[in-house]
Write a protein that holds these residues in place. Structure first.
Motif, PDB file in Angstrom:
ATOM      1  N   ASN A  90     -29.774  13.822  50.623  1.00 15.05           N
ATOM      2  CA  ASN A  90     -29.061  12.909  51.027  1.00 15.05           C
ATOM      3  C   ASN A  90     -28.497  11.390  49.873  1.00 15.05           C
ATOM      4  N   LYS A  91     -28.313  11.877  48.487  1.00 22.26           N
ATOM      5  CA  LYS A  91     -28.674  10.960  47.062  1.00 22.26           C
ATOM      6  C   LYS A  91     -27.627  10.065  47.329  1.00 22.26           C
ATOM      7  N   GLU A  92     -26.552   9.942  48.561  1.00 26.14           N
ATOM      8  CA  GLU A  92     -25.987   9.323  48.965  1.00 26.14           C
ATOM      9  C   GLU A  92     -26.661   7.654  49.419  1.00 26.14           C
TER      10      GLU A  92
ATOM     11  N   VAL B 113     -35.214  16.145  46.336  1.00 27.37           N
ATOM     12  CA  VAL B 113     -34.776  17.495  46.741  1.00 27.37           C
ATOM     13  C   VAL B 113     -34.021  17.219  45.363  1.00 27.37           C
ATOM     14  N   ASP B 114     -33.129  16.660  44.986  1.00 31.16           N
ATOM     15  CA  ASP B 114     -31.864  16.693  44.547  1.00 31.16           C
ATOM     16  C   ASP B 114     -32.587  17.405  43.165  1.00 31.16           C
ATOM     17  N   SER B 115     -32.122  18.505  42.554  1.00 30.08           N
ATOM     18  CA  SER B 115     -32.957  19.575  41.093  1.00 30.08           C
ATOM     19  C   SER B 115     -32.720  18.810  40.945  1.00 30.08           C
ATOM     20  N   GLU B 116     -32.419  17.883  40.183  1.00 28.52           N
ATOM     21  CA  GLU B 116     -32.511  17.316  38.831  1.00 28.52           C
ATOM     22  C   GLU B 116     -33.772  16.342  38.732  1.00 28.52           C
ATOM     23  N   HIS B 117     -34.100  15.457  39.754  1.00 30.17           N
ATOM     24  CA  HIS B 117     -34.917  14.056  40.319  1.00 30.17           C
ATOM     25  C   HIS B 117     -35.835  14.823  40.543  1.00 30.17           C
TER      26      HIS B 117
ATOM     27  N   PHE C 222     -18.009  13.645  40.161  1.00 29.60           N
ATOM     28  CA  PHE C 222     -18.705  12.530  41.320  1.00 29.60           C
ATOM     29  C   PHE C 222     -20.646  12.590  41.273  1.00 29.60           C
ATOM     30  N   ASN C 223     -20.507  13.932  41.344  1.00 32.38           N
ATOM     31  CA  ASN C 223     -22.206  14.414  41.985  1.00 32.38           C
ATOM     32  C   ASN C 223     -22.764  13.425  40.805  1.00 32.38           C
ATOM     33  N   LYS C 224     -22.605  13.892  39.361  1.00 31.77           N
ATOM     34  CA  LYS C 224     -23.696  13.943  38.578  1.00 31.77           C
ATOM     35  C   LYS C 224     -23.226  11.659  38.118  1.00 31.77           C
ATOM     36  N   ALA C 225     -22.386  11.104  38.338  1.00 28.08           N
ATOM     37  CA  ALA C 225     -22.252  10.315  38.522  1.00 28.08           C
ATOM     38  C   ALA C 225     -23.382   9.671  39.499  1.00 28.08           C
ATOM     39  N   MET C 226     -23.159  10.302  41.094  1.00 22.38           N
ATOM     40  CA  MET C 226     -23.847   9.454  41.749  1.00 22.38           C
ATOM     41  C   MET C 226     -24.938   9.771  41.507  1.00 22.38           C
ATOM     42  N   GLU C 227     -25.855  10.467  40.459  1.00 21.90           N
ATOM     43  CA  GLU C 227     -26.581  11.644  40.300  1.00 21.90           C
ATOM     44  C   GLU C 227     -27.679  10.578  38.864  1.00 21.90           C
ATOM     45  N   LEU C 228     -26.859   9.701  38.430  1.00 25.37           N
ATOM     46  CA  LEU C 228     -27.511   8.529  37.264  1.00 25.37           C
ATOM     47  C   LEU C 228     -27.360   7.668  38.498  1.00 25.37           C
TER      48      LEU C 228
HETATM   49 MG    MG Z   1     -28.131  18.020  41.653  1.00 23.01          MG
END
Ligand code: MG
Ligand code: NAD
Length: 390
Positions: A121-123, A146-150, A213-219
């Motif tokens: 839950n990146k939010e 858990v987000d793949s990038e992180h 917006f997903n990548k924006a949140m991931e930043l």
């Molecule tokens: Mg991701």
């Protein structure tokens, strides 16, 4: 036996987590499973995994859940408070995979019991990063990405000193509209935005991938998770989604994490950390793949990236405003009330209105204040949408 709970068990991440757990049922005692509208799936998994409690977010579905669980010994509960209470049930490992800001309160409750929280839950980091990190610290809890990038960054950092890190590069597939002419985006339909070229995910994150917006949140998630400065974080478009992230060190080395686009890798890494265990994901044949490609992201195509940088610059509760405005705009796009490009325009307007009004963004980061500013941003988003339509 490890006691585990899964929040958002009926979703894409939740089901992938259950896939891994169900392969070794003797290793896990399942405490709580939660869901929302899909009672059939929730009850089926709760019975199969012999959970202590199953909770739906919807009060009106309590009787349906009770009926579905009758005779199984699994306790049925309903409502958002019941979900947060379930997060306080003692567990050794908790998956946070509710979608949206609704994941924040249960996430904080889980951290308060000093457990390990696997965070999909990146939010919750976007809305309340410092609150999450401080709660974890105060209660001796551990947050695992858990987000793949992180997860990829986390793995590339094993054994490294943060002082040697120059930059962190998170990759983006570019989503459904990567190669569309920019002028066509305004007319993109819900169906078109809901299909992802590489990943099989929930509908909301799939649309957020098309809009970036997903990548924006991931930043923002990267900044919070790893404590790096915004200028050290880069987004790189990588259509094949094989490299998930890279960490650049002060000696010029780039450590890249390469793997198939299957969330069970990142979930499994968080589940077994600090060990590695065999996982049922495909092994890459790079010779067969032949080549990987990269390009810089275009901020005209994806204004969400620029907005995320503004949010990081503003700080405070700007992330909560950003997320709430985005969630509202996304709801309205899904409902067919606004166009694809309007989502970013609405978020930008709401951010401008609320950040220029004193007393909101700079309020102390507590759950109450995050909820207040979240509510305000949703109201403003509705007002902006109404005015645009009028
Ligand atoms: Mg991701
Ligand atoms: P999903 O839509 O498939 O599932 C969401 C889950 O949350 C479901 O169990 C649903 O019942 C529950 N839920 C929805 N609204 C709720 C509410 N108001 N209260 C309580 N529960 C609610 O979503 P997903 O794709 O599994 O994503 C879950 C989270 O993981 C998101 O934060 C997403 O950004 C993140 N994430 C997902 C992926 C992926 O591959 N799907 C990858 C990285 C990160």
């Amino acid at each position: 036996m490890r006691r585990i709970s899964i929040f958002g068990a009926t979703g894409s991440i939740g089901q992938n987590t259950i896939d891994l757990i169900a392969r070794a049922p003797e290793d896990y005692d399942v405490v709580a499973l939660t869901g929302a509208g899909n009672i059939e799936q929730l009850a089926k998994d709760a019975k199969r995994l012999r959970a202590e409690v199953a909770v739906t977010a919807h009060d009106h579905l309590l009787d349906d859940l009770r009926d579905a669980l009758a005779g199984s010994g699994v306790v049925a509960q309903a409502g958002t408070d019941a979900i947060t209470e379930a997060a306080a049930r003692p567990a050794d490992w908790i998956m946070s995979a509710i979608v949206g800001a609704a994941g924040l309160a249960p996430g904080v409750a889980a951290l308060k019991q000093g457990t390990t929280l696997a965070l999909a839950n990146k939010e919750s980091l976007v809305c309340a990063g410092s609150l999450m990190l401080e709660t974890a610290k105060a209660h001796g809890a551990r947050l695992l990405p858990v987000d793949s990038e992180h997860s990829a960054v986390f793995q590339a950092l094993v054994g490294e000193e943060m002082t040697a890190v120059e930059r962190v590069i998170i990759t983006a597939s570019g989503g459904a509209f990567r190669d569309w002419p920019i002028e066509d985006l305004a007319n993109a339909t819900l169906d078109q935005a809901s299909s992802h070229p590489n990943w099989d995910m929930g509908q909301r994150i799939t649309i957020d991938s098309a809009s970036m917006f997903n990548k924006a949140m991931e930043l923002i998630e990267t900044r919070e998770f790893f404590g790096v400065q915004p200028r050290q974080i880069e987004v790189l478009v990588h259509p094949e989604s094989m490299i998930h992230a890279m960490v650049g060190f002060n000696d010029g080395a780039l450590m890249a994490h390469v793997g198939p686009p299957d969330m069970r890798h990142a979930i499994g890494y968080a589940l077994h950390w600090p060990a590695r265990q065999a996982l049922p994901v495909a092994r890459l044949d790079l010779a067969a793949i032949g080549q990987l490609s990269f390009r810089a992201p275009c901020e005209t195509r994806w204004p969400a990236l620029r907005l995320a940088r503004e949010v990081m610059e503003t700080g405070g509760l700007a992330g909560a405003v950003f997320n709430a405005a985005k969630e509202t705009a996304l709801d309205e796009f899904i409902a067919g009330h606004i166009g694809f490009n309007e989502m970013a325009m609405i978020v930008e307007e709401v951010l401008a209105i609320i950040t220029s009004t004193p007393g909101h963004i700079d309020a102390t980061m507590t759950l109450d204040n995050v909820a207040k500013v979240d509510h305000l941003a949703r109201q403003e988003a509705q007002r902006v949408i109404h005015n645009r339509a009028g």
